[in-house]
Scaffold this motif. Structure first.
Motif: not given
Length: 76
Positions: A8-37
Motif C-alpha cells: 500500500d506504499t511507495t518506496k518514498e512513503e516507506r522511507a518517510k514513515i521510517v524517518a518520521d518514526s526514528l526522527g533526526d537520527d535516521y536522517e544522519l544515517g545512524c538511527g536505524y542501525e543503533s536500533a538493531g533493526i
C-alpha cells in the motif's frame, strides 16, 4: 490511519514513515542501525515492519523480565 504495508506504499512513503518514526537520527544515517533493526529491508519492500520488529524482539534479551511480553517469536 493509512496502511503502512509494503503493498500500500511507495518506496518514498516507506522511507518517510521510517524517518518520521526514528526522527533526526535516521536522517544522519545512524538511527536505524543503533536500533538493531535494518529498516532498509522495509524501505526496499523486502520485509514488513511487523516482521522486522518481531525478529528484533526475539533476538534481544529482555532488560526487565518482569515486564516481558508474551510473544511466541513466530515469523509472520
Amino acid at each position: 490511519m493509512k496502511s503502512i504495508l509494503i503493498k500500500d506504499t511507495t518506496k518514498e512513503e516507506r522511507a518517510k514513515i521510517v524517518a518520521d518514526s526514528l526522527g533526526d537520527d535516521y536522517e544522519l544515517g545512524c538511527g536505524y542501525e543503533s536500533a538493531g533493526i535494518n529498516y532498509d529491508l522495509y524501505i526496499e519492500g523486502k520485509k514488513e515492519l511487523r516482521e522486522l520488529n518481531s525478529e528484533a524482539r526475539c533476538g534481544f534479551e529482555v532488560a526487565y523480565p518482569e515486564e516481558s511480553y508474551s510473544s511466541s517469536c513466530m515469523k509472520f
